[in-house]
Design a protein around this motif. Structure first.
Motif, PDB file in Angstrom:
ATOM      1  N   GLU A 203       0.827  -1.201   0.000  1.00 36.21           N
ATOM      2  CA  GLU A 203       0.000   0.000   0.000  1.00 36.21           C
ATOM      3  C   GLU A 203       0.865   1.256   0.000  1.00 36.21           C
ATOM      4  O   GLU A 203       0.572   2.239  -0.685  1.00 36.21           O
ATOM      5  CB  GLU A 203      -0.934   0.009   1.209  1.00 36.21           C
ATOM      6  N   GLY A 204       1.942   1.220   0.787  1.00 35.80           N
ATOM      7  CA  GLY A 204       2.847   2.361   0.837  1.00 35.80           C
ATOM      8  C   GLY A 204       3.542   2.594  -0.489  1.00 35.80           C
ATOM      9  O   GLY A 204       3.663   3.735  -0.955  1.00 35.80           O
ATOM     10  N   ARG A 205       3.999   1.507  -1.102  1.00 30.82           N
ATOM     11  CA  ARG A 205       4.674   1.644  -2.400  1.00 30.82           C
ATOM     12  C   ARG A 205       3.709   2.180  -3.447  1.00 30.82           C
ATOM     13  O   ARG A 205       4.092   2.997  -4.301  1.00 30.82           O
ATOM     14  CB  ARG A 205       5.256   0.295  -2.835  1.00 30.82           C
ATOM     15  N   GLN A 206       2.461   1.762  -3.394  1.00 30.49           N
ATOM     16  CA  GLN A 206       1.462   2.260  -4.341  1.00 30.49           C
ATOM     17  C   GLN A 206       1.257   3.765  -4.164  1.00 30.49           C
ATOM     18  O   GLN A 206       1.144   4.506  -5.150  1.00 30.49           O
ATOM     19  CB  GLN A 206       0.133   1.528  -4.154  1.00 30.49           C
ATOM     20  N   ALA A 207       1.211   4.226  -2.914  1.00 30.07           N
ATOM     21  CA  ALA A 207       1.038   5.661  -2.654  1.00 30.07           C
ATOM     22  C   ALA A 207       2.238   6.464  -3.159  1.00 30.07           C
ATOM     23  O   ALA A 207       2.085   7.609  -3.614  1.00 30.07           O
ATOM     24  CB  ALA A 207       0.829   5.899  -1.163  1.00 30.07           C
ATOM     25  N   ASN A 208       3.414   5.872  -3.082  1.00 34.89           N
ATOM     26  CA  ASN A 208       4.624   6.584  -3.508  1.00 34.89           C
ATOM     27  C   ASN A 208       4.744   6.679  -5.023  1.00 34.89           C
ATOM     28  O   ASN A 208       5.413   7.587  -5.534  1.00 34.89           O
ATOM     29  CB  ASN A 208       5.858   5.906  -2.925  1.00 34.89           C
ATOM     30  N   ARG A 209       4.115   5.754  -5.743  1.00 31.34           N
ATOM     31  CA  ARG A 209       4.146   5.808  -7.206  1.00 31.34           C
ATOM     32  C   ARG A 209       3.073   6.802  -7.670  1.00 31.34           C
ATOM     33  O   ARG A 209       1.883   6.481  -7.740  1.00 31.34           O
ATOM     34  CB  ARG A 209       3.861   4.419  -7.802  1.00 31.34           C
ATOM     35  N   ARG A 210       3.505   8.012  -8.012  1.00 35.21           N
ATOM     36  CA  ARG A 210       2.532   9.058  -8.302  1.00 35.21           C
ATOM     37  C   ARG A 210       3.160  10.143  -9.179  1.00 35.21           C
ATOM     38  O   ARG A 210       4.380  10.240  -9.285  1.00 35.21           O
ATOM     39  CB  ARG A 210       2.029   9.694  -6.999  1.00 35.21           C
ATOM     40  N   VAL A 211       2.295  10.955  -9.767  1.00 39.58           N
ATOM     41  CA  VAL A 211       2.726  12.174 -10.452  1.00 39.58           C
ATOM     42  C   VAL A 211       1.958  13.326  -9.815  1.00 39.58           C
ATOM     43  O   VAL A 211       0.734  13.267  -9.677  1.00 39.58           O
ATOM     44  CB  VAL A 211       2.454  12.119 -11.955  1.00 39.58           C
ATOM     45  N   GLU A 212       2.691  14.345  -9.412  1.00 41.62           N
ATOM     46  CA  GLU A 212       2.094  15.541  -8.822  1.00 41.62           C
ATOM     47  C   GLU A 212       2.131  16.683  -9.823  1.00 41.62           C
ATOM     48  O   GLU A 212       3.165  16.941 -10.454  1.00 41.62           O
ATOM     49  CB  GLU A 212       2.834  15.954  -7.555  1.00 41.62           C
ATOM     50  N   ILE A 213       0.997  17.359  -9.969  1.00 39.52           N
ATOM     51  CA  ILE A 213       0.918  18.571 -10.801  1.00 39.52           C
ATOM     52  C   ILE A 213       0.767  19.745  -9.837  1.00 39.52           C
ATOM     53  O   ILE A 213      -0.284  19.909  -9.209  1.00 39.52           O
ATOM     54  CB  ILE A 213      -0.262  18.500 -11.792  1.00 39.52           C
ATOM     55  N   VAL A 214       1.830  20.519  -9.685  1.00 39.78           N
ATOM     56  CA  VAL A 214       1.844  21.620  -8.704  1.00 39.78           C
ATOM     57  C   VAL A 214       1.589  22.924  -9.461  1.00 39.78           C
ATOM     58  O   VAL A 214       2.384  23.337 -10.306  1.00 39.78           O
ATOM     59  CB  VAL A 214       3.195  21.670  -7.964  1.00 39.78           C
ATOM     60  N   ILE A 215       0.486  23.577  -9.112  1.00 39.55           N
ATOM     61  CA  ILE A 215       0.035  24.794  -9.790  1.00 39.55           C
ATOM     62  C   ILE A 215       0.299  25.981  -8.863  1.00 39.55           C
ATOM     63  O   ILE A 215      -0.286  26.059  -7.780  1.00 39.55           O
ATOM     64  CB  ILE A 215      -1.459  24.690 -10.131  1.00 39.55           C
ATOM     65  N   THR A 216       1.163  26.892  -9.282  1.00 43.06           N
ATOM     66  CA  THR A 216       1.580  28.011  -8.439  1.00 43.06           C
ATOM     67  C   THR A 216       1.247  29.336  -9.108  1.00 43.06           C
ATOM     68  O   THR A 216       1.653  29.569 -10.258  1.00 43.06           O
ATOM     69  CB  THR A 216       3.090  27.944  -8.157  1.00 43.06           C
ATOM     70  N   PRO A 217       0.532  30.229  -8.415  1.00 49.65           N
ATOM     71  CA  PRO A 217       0.233  31.552  -9.008  1.00 49.65           C
ATOM     72  C   PRO A 217       1.512  32.322  -9.307  1.00 49.65           C
ATOM     73  O   PRO A 217       2.478  32.258  -8.547  1.00 49.65           O
ATOM     74  CB  PRO A 217      -0.584  32.258  -7.911  1.00 49.65           C
ATOM     75  N   ASN A 218       1.517  33.048 -10.404  1.00 51.74           N
ATOM     76  CA  ASN A 218       2.685  33.858 -10.776  1.00 51.74           C
ATOM     77  C   ASN A 218       2.720  35.160  -9.965  1.00 51.74           C
ATOM     78  O   ASN A 218       1.705  35.639  -9.505  1.00 51.74           O
ATOM     79  CB  ASN A 218       2.652  34.188 -12.270  1.00 51.74           C
TER      80      ASN A 218
END
Length: 218
Positions: A203-218
């Motif tokens: 379960e932990g390994r599954q949670a670690n396999r991910r892609v994050e899209i980080v949206i930051t205001p300019n």
């Protein structure tokens, strides 16, 4: 003296912040309020410092004006993050994470949803979800987008680093193909270096396999 104008600047910022608060929206628009406060304080400080050669009265007036302008800008940024987060939560699958900390918005997709094992081809299901994210990014264009790939610790660090980078690039390509300007999008492979759970369990390994899209205001 410099000290004499400080209470007025802080009071002005605080009053502007209170006026900007809207407690009727979802989650009481917490990030709108936070943005207004930060903007008000920053605007007050800039207004006072920029006019430090004027009289106390003129400096206080400048601080009040700076607080009002700063609060407006800060509230607008926070409000956009709140609205975008709410829209994404309504539109995306329940297993796609959307979090908002007031500074940026993070969309998290499991790599098991995105890709087959050892593949960098984005699945059909995820193509749809990323299309929704791309549409949202086009509706809120004044942001920078960092796409970050993550893996578990199975395999060598070099293999996971390369895989996470290629998967981040694959996700970014879908966003760009969805109309998002490539100049807004950056990619990063974090490999196995930033786990969010223990790699000791499946379960932990599954949670670690991910892609994050980080949206930051300019």
């Amino acid at each position: 003296m410099m000290i004499s104008k400080l209470p007025l600047a802080i009071a002005a910022a605080s009053l502007t912040f209170v006026a900007a608060c809207d407690t009727t929206g979802p989650n009481q628009r917490q990030n709108t309020q936070q943005g207004a406060l930060i903007g008000a304080l920053g605007g007050a400080a800039v207004g006072a410092i920029a006019n430090r050669d004027e009289s106390n009265r003129e400096r206080n007036q400048s601080a009040l004006i700076g607080a009002a302008l700063g609060a407006g800008v800060g509230a607008a940024v926070g409000d956009n993050l709140d609205r975008q987060a709410e829209e994404l939560r309504r539109q995306l699958r329940s297993d796609v994470g959307v979090s908002n900390n007031g500074r940026n918005l993070v969309v998290v997709l499991s790599q098991d949803l995105l890709f087959a094992t050892n593949s960098t081809a984005v699945s059909g299901v995820s193509q749809r979800e990323l299309g929704i994210v791309a549409n949202s990014l086009n509706n809120y264009p004044n942001t920078t987008v960092n796409v970050i790939g993550h893996t578990d610790n199975v395999g060598s660090a070099a293999f996971n680093q390369d895989l996470s980078q290629r998967r981040a690039q694959a996700v970014a390509s879908v966003l760009v193909n969805g109309g998002v300007s490539s100049s807004r999008v950056r990619t990063l492979g974090a490999g196995l270096t930033q786990p969010v759970a223990s790699n000791a369990s499946a379960e932990g390994r599954q949670a670690n396999r991910r892609v994050e899209i980080v949206i930051t205001p300019n």
